[in-house]
Design an enzyme around this catalytic site. Sequence first.
Site, PDB file in Angstrom:
ATOM      1  CB  SER A 143      -6.540  14.493  54.272  1.00 16.98           C
ATOM      2  OG  SER A 143      -6.174  14.503  55.631  1.00 16.98           O
ATOM      3  CB  CYS A 166       2.789  -0.068  44.231  1.00 16.45           C
ATOM      4  SG  CYS A 166       1.770   0.940  43.124  1.00 16.45           S
ATOM      5  NE  ARG A 194      -0.045  12.881  48.083  1.00 16.29           N
ATOM      6  CZ  ARG A 194       1.271  13.045  48.140  1.00 16.29           C
ATOM      7  NH1 ARG A 194       2.047  12.042  48.490  1.00 16.29           N
ATOM      8  NH2 ARG A 194       1.827  14.210  47.872  1.00 16.29           N
ATOM      9  CB  CYS A 197       1.243   6.342  38.956  1.00 16.36           C
ATOM     10  SG  CYS A 197       2.025   7.274  40.274  1.00 16.36           S
ATOM     11  CB  CYS A 200       0.562   7.018  46.941  1.00 24.30           C
ATOM     12  SG  CYS A 200       1.629   5.611  46.571  1.00 24.30           S
ATOM     13  CB  CYS A 242       7.547   3.568  44.382  1.00 24.17           C
ATOM     14  SG  CYS A 242       7.080   5.050  43.449  1.00 24.17           S
ATOM     15  CB  THR A 297      -5.757  20.042  57.307  1.00 18.74           C
ATOM     16  OG1 THR A 297      -5.885  18.765  56.667  1.00 18.74           O
ATOM     17  CG2 THR A 297      -6.276  21.113  56.358  1.00 18.74           C
TER      18      THR A 297
END
Length: 549
Positions: free
Chosen positions: A54, A495, A303, A518, A521, A524, A339
């Site tokens: 984040s 991606c 992310r 991968c 995130c 996809c 958060t």
Amino acid sequence: MERESMEFDVVIVGAGPAGLATACRLMQVSKDSGQEITVCVVEKGSEVGAHILSGAVFEPKVLSELFPDWHEKGAPLHTAVKSDEIHMLGSATASRAMPHSLLPKTMHNEGNYIISVGNLARWLAERAEELGVEIFPGFPASELLFNEDGSVKGILIGDMGIGADGEPKDSFEPGMELHAKYTVFSEGCRGHLGKLLIEKYHLDNGKTPQHYGLGFKEIWKVPSEQHEQGKVVHTGGWPLTEGASGGGYLYHLEDNQIAVGLIVDLNYQNPHLSPFDEFQRYKTHPVISKYLTGGERLSYGARAITKGGLNSLPKMSFPGGLIIGCNAGTLNFAKVKGTHTAMKSGMLAAETIAQALLAGVEGGKDLDCFNDRFTESWLQDELYKSRNFGPAMHKFGTYLGGAFNYIDQNWFGGKFPITLRDEKPDHTQMADINSYSKIDYPKPDGKLSFDKLSSVYLSNTFHEEDQLCHLRLKDARIPIDVNLVKFDEPAQRYCPAGVYEVIEEEGESKFVINAQNCIHCKTCDIKDPSQNITWVTPEGGGGPNYPNM
């Protein structure tokens, strides 16, 4: 297969801020009441914080509610915000600084801190364990378990040692069942099980479709003369133009470190757009490059972000549990912060569950009284006031949308008498390949811009090569027969880790999935225009290992 099982009062899926706030608050109520509540947290990352990414600017009020003595306990809030800047980038070189008087008040950060949310999660995990919570990192919740009446019974920890062919290897270990009176799902954005729960119990009925962004982040070590600890910079505009929107950020941490990133809204239309390459271009703008030039890139990650807000927030309770935090979509996009809201949702969940347990309410019930507790909290008020922010930007664009949000927030205090909605799902927004020209992205210079593979290397991503692919295609023909023809198979570009590619083999196009790359995130699963890709949990401990993202 006969499996071992363990019983708890509460099982929490995901050791992020929401899940750990839930665990801590449950144990606080347990100790105050003198009645024992058993709590277990499972986390798919190799350690707590390994999968947390984040920006992040953090509002500490929720931490003060959970741990009033957080400063004495050494919470990792080291850098107070000292200054705020917002720039509108008109081109690759042009920019205009926005005066504070013209900014929505939600973008002001007085009293906030620039933090690593991963390190905050690690600190919360220590507090949870001190309170008696059991935390199991490296154990992904792979399946839902149900009681005979259809309520959630708990979760299944994924099997270990299944080969790519689907057959058990010599190292095979069956997963364990974790049973609970109530199960809390705090998996983060687009959680694998949360997605199934929303569908099974129709939790999103009558709601605006959920909306998402893809957030990038890098941490840089820069020369001291280019560093201003506590400085927060946000940007809008370039490079996201022509059917794309989003915004960038640059936060000055301690130790001459800077967090820089770009959020790309996943409703973008241009099939040729590569969010990763847009981020690389972003860093070359003079507003950003003046801080990074001569520095060293230390880490990289990406992310997805749940950003639909109150209009898209599903019913968060169901028989046997609750879905909270970014798994539900509690992020306040008007503040670009999630958060503190995720943690508050976890605390409300804990208080609701504890009240039921201590009153002897039978497990497996729908704790729909959670909605009343939510509605009476500052979280509902905050999300209500920001409900128009995202739809305004989507409908009116960066400048007119920004003007609307200024009026909504500064003149009406977020209570403008109209609620805007964006009813089009992100994956339906992509235009065909003939609607936009291809984008000629510059080659990375290795100084400010980089390629995908070297970036993934910095994320410390690891998956066992010989394991069942966790990126499932509903129909293996669609990538070539549909997506390649209509959209030049955009998975090659959306991606951020180079997982998907189209190669030529014996004169035919072939869709290749490099699942070992991968970084979890979930883009996809969200953006595929055919909704053909489903992300499920890989073996425990796989994925990125972020040190302090």
